[in-house]
Structure formats: structure tokens, C-alpha cells
Design an enzyme around this catalytic site. Structure first.
Site, PDB file in Angstrom:
ATOM      1  N   MET A 190      27.956  37.225  27.610  1.00 14.29           N
ATOM      2  CA  MET A 190      27.230  35.970  27.337  1.00 14.29           C
ATOM      3  C   MET A 190      27.464  35.411  28.772  1.00 14.29           C
ATOM      4  O   MET A 190      28.365  34.418  28.916  1.00 14.29           O
ATOM      5  CB  MET A 190      27.864  35.154  26.179  1.00 14.29           C
ATOM      6  CG  MET A 190      27.601  35.765  24.864  1.00 14.29           C
ATOM      7  SD  MET A 190      28.024  34.903  23.503  1.00 14.29           S
ATOM      8  CE  MET A 190      29.953  35.050  23.793  1.00 14.29           C
ATOM      9  N   ASP A 191      26.524  35.366  29.629  1.00 18.00           N
ATOM     10  CA  ASP A 191      26.671  34.973  31.015  1.00 18.00           C
ATOM     11  C   ASP A 191      25.873  34.047  31.430  1.00 18.00           C
ATOM     12  O   ASP A 191      24.715  33.908  30.887  1.00 18.00           O
ATOM     13  CB  ASP A 191      26.428  36.332  32.295  1.00 18.00           C
ATOM     14  CG  ASP A 191      26.948  35.745  33.439  1.00 18.00           C
ATOM     15  OD1 ASP A 191      27.767  34.786  33.552  1.00 18.00           O
ATOM     16  OD2 ASP A 191      26.299  36.525  34.466  1.00 18.00           O
ATOM     17  N   GLY A 192      26.338  32.725  32.103  1.00 15.69           N
ATOM     18  CA  GLY A 192      25.556  31.623  32.278  1.00 15.69           C
ATOM     19  C   GLY A 192      25.702  30.587  31.697  1.00 15.69           C
ATOM     20  O   GLY A 192      24.796  29.517  32.137  1.00 15.69           O
TER      21      GLY A 192
ATOM     22  N   SER B  45      22.886  38.625  29.832  1.00 15.53           N
ATOM     23  CA  SER B  45      22.111  37.574  30.269  1.00 15.53           C
ATOM     24  C   SER B  45      22.442  37.020  31.902  1.00 15.53           C
ATOM     25  O   SER B  45      23.239  37.600  32.336  1.00 15.53           O
ATOM     26  CB  SER B  45      22.444  36.288  29.541  1.00 15.53           C
ATOM     27  OG  SER B  45      23.746  35.899  29.440  1.00 15.53           O
ATOM     28  N   SER B  46      21.356  36.381  32.261  1.00 15.16           N
ATOM     29  CA  SER B  46      21.364  35.885  33.875  1.00 15.16           C
ATOM     30  C   SER B  46      21.259  36.910  34.651  1.00 15.16           C
ATOM     31  O   SER B  46      21.276  36.534  35.842  1.00 15.16           O
ATOM     32  CB  SER B  46      22.583  35.215  33.953  1.00 15.16           C
ATOM     33  OG  SER B  46      23.645  36.176  34.330  1.00 15.16           O
TER      34      SER B  46
END
Length: 329
Positions: free
Chosen positions: A40-42, A274-275
Site C-alpha cells: 500500500m504505497d502512496g 500502488s503508485s
């Protein structure tokens, strides 16, 4: 006017739910991953772009997680793993770390409320990682959640906190060594009894863990947890020959794997980050050797239905190739 607006929203929700079911049924014509792992990036970038506090970015990320989990379980995905907090994240500012710890406790309590996504889908929670590094209140909340959901058996959510893959691997090797040493010491104790009763002539027992790999009785040698006959005068030759013939490892891969934090779940079928970043960032390095990585450009709080759908389609495209690779192992 408000009543009409509420009815319209309910109607649209029903239509969207129906269309989503149709979409998932079409996807189910192909292979569906049984385990998806999310990086879960960003969250912080999301907050910065919208001039929000960092904590608000993480709250938005939690909301996105709940939505994505619902889609996953509706699609029939049984295991989901999320990378929530790395050991490396402890290097961030103390106030940010404390904010994340407080948010974690808050959201764990929220998950345990009646009617939450855990109740709806019968989800069992595991917290994965070096949990003793967490604040005491987070440890208590995590234990409470695992105990409260222990009887749920329809789906599994694994939350990696205070986790890095290198730490997991080191932990697994250390535990494997401890177990082998315990087995060797127990075996040595049994052999000492035989020596005392005259069943064996002599026994050499190590005095420290550093030489725990070799124990000797007259005419025999225990190496790597296995006793082997050794002819007098040709000790090295016979030992090496038997080693090559029978392949006695001190620690087997299966020993390490069963001591992994992630041993409670099968290996992921796909990792979604993500990202747009293509790094694993020390996440599930052991378990993802033959696992595709899907990297949508959206920041985690912006992740939605179509990002998951495209990830599943990406998995389906590579499924046959990956299955062939696994069979070659």
C-alpha cells in the site's frame, strides 16, 4: 427532496452491485488468484497533493483497503496480505510513527465492531512480523483481533506490521537452528542413558552450540542431526561418502519455511503495488520467487475496482507460463 435523493442513491448502488457481480462472474471464467498481496504505497503523497495532514492520508488509505478487501472476497479470493508497516518505517519521525501506531489501534478496534468487513465475510486476521517491536497497546490490540477472529474460516487477512522479509528469513533460520539443537540435545540425552546402561561404549557431547553439529559414539558419528557408522581409520572418507550418498542437511528448506511468519498462508499468486513503483521493498522476498508484480500508477487511496480487475486480468495472462515454471521446480 432528500428522500428522493436517498432513493436514487440506493437504486444506483443496487445497479452497481449487480454490474459488479456480472463482471466478477465473467472474470471467474479464468483462473482467480487464491492469494493477493498488496504493497500500500502512496498515502503520504496522496495527503501532500491534497494539502492534508499525513494522518488523513493514512485514513484515506484504510478506507481504500476496506473497499478493495470487499472486492477481493466477493471475487472469491481467500487470502489477502497487506504491507502495513515496515521495520524500516521506525526510522521516520517519532511523531509520525506514534501517529501510525495510534491509528493502527483505532482501526483494529473499528474492524472488531459488529457489522464490519470481518463479520460480513467471516475473515480471520493474522498480524505478521516481529510484533515485539510494536508499542504495547498495538500488541494488545493485535492479539485481541487475532483471538476474536480465530473461529472465522471463510477468508484470511494477513497484516504485515513491524515486518521485513530479511527479518523474517533470519527469524526462520534462527528458529530452525534452535529446534535442531533441541533435537540433537534430546538425542544425546537418550544416548547418554544407553552409555550408562552399557548399550554404547562412549559418547562425546558438545559443550556449546557452536559445535552442536557433530556428536560421536564409538564406531559412529552424528553429523547434521544423523548418526552414521564410521569405520575406524577411515573416518573422513566414510563420513564424506555417506554425506554425498544420503544428502543429510542440517537444516532443510521445509524447516525454514515452516518457521516463516507467513507459514500460516500459501504463497501469493500476485503482488500489487500502488503508485507505479516496481520495487518489493523487502516484502515477501522468499514467497514471491514465481509471482508476478502488478504496478498501477494510482496512489493507494485512489485504488479501486478497475485496478483490481486489471490486476486479475494480468495474472490470468501470465498464469499458464507461471504454472509451467512452478512444475519445473
Amino acid at each position: 427532496m432528500q428522500h428522493g435523493s436517498s432513493s436514487s442513491s440506493k437504486f444506483m448502488g443496487t445497479i452497481c452491485g449487480f454490474l459488479r457481480k456480472c463482471l466478477f462472474k465473467a472474470l471467474s471464467a479464468g483462473p482467480i488468484p487464491s492469494h493477493i498481496a498488496f504493497i500500500m504505497d502512496g498515502n503520504r503523497r496522496y495527503a501532500k497533493r491534497r494539502n492534508l495532514a499525513e494522518g488523513d492520508g493514512h485514513r484515506a488509505g484504510f478506507s481504500s483497503l476496506m473497499t478493495i478487501l470487499g472486492y477481493c472476497y466477493d471475487l472469491g479470493i481467500q487470502h489477502t496480505t497487506v504491507y502495513a508497516f515496515s521495520i524500516d518505517n521506525f526510522k521516520r519521525r517519532p511523531d509520525e510513527v506514534q501517529c501510525l501506531m495510534d491509528l493502527m489501534v483505532e482501526k483494529i478496534e473499528e474492524l472488531l465492531k459488529t457489522g464490519s468487513v470481518l463479520d460480513q465475510y467471516g475473515i480471520r486476521i493474522y498480524f505478521i512480523g516481529n510484533l515485539k517491536l510494536l508499542n504495547e497497546n498495538v500488541q494488545i490490540a493485535a492479539e485481541k483481533a487475532m483471538k476474536a477472529t480465530a473461529s472465522n474460516n471463510k477468508a484470511v487477512l494477513l497484516i504485515c506490521v513491524a515486518y521485513t522479509s530479511r527479518d523474517e528469513i533470519v527469524h526462520a533460520i534462527e528458529r530452525s537452528c534452535e529446534q535442531k539443537l533441541d533435537e540433537a540435545n534430546a538425542f544425546a540425552g537418550n544416548e547418554e542413558i544407553k552409555v550408562m546402561t552399557g548399550q554404547l561404549d562412549e559418547l562425546e557431547v558438545p559443550t556449546s552450540p557452536s559445535n552442536c553439529g557433530v556428536k560421536r559414539v564409538k564406531g559412529m558419528e552424528m553429523k547434521n542431526g544423523n548418526f552414521k557408522h564410521v569405520e575406524q581409520g577411515s573416518h573422513q572418507e566414510k563420513s564424506d561418502d555417506i554425506e554425498k550418498k544420503h544428502k543429510y542437511p542440517f537444516i532443510k528448506l521445509v524447516d525454514i519455511e515452516k518457521n516463516m511468519y507467513m507459514a500460516v498462508a500459501p504463497d501469493p499468486d500476485i503482488v500489487i503495488r500502488s503508485s507505479g513503483e516496481t520495487r518489493l521493498s523487502n516484502f515477501l522476498l522468499w514467497q514471491t520467487a514465481y509471482c508476478p508484480l502488478y504496478t498501477p500508477d494510482a496512489l493507494w487511496p485512489d485504488m479501486g475496482l478497475w485496478h483490481l480487475v486489471w490486476a486479475v486480468l494480468s495474472f490470468q495472462r501470465s498464469y499458464s507460463y507461471l504454472q509451467k515454471k512452478k512444475k519445473q521446480l
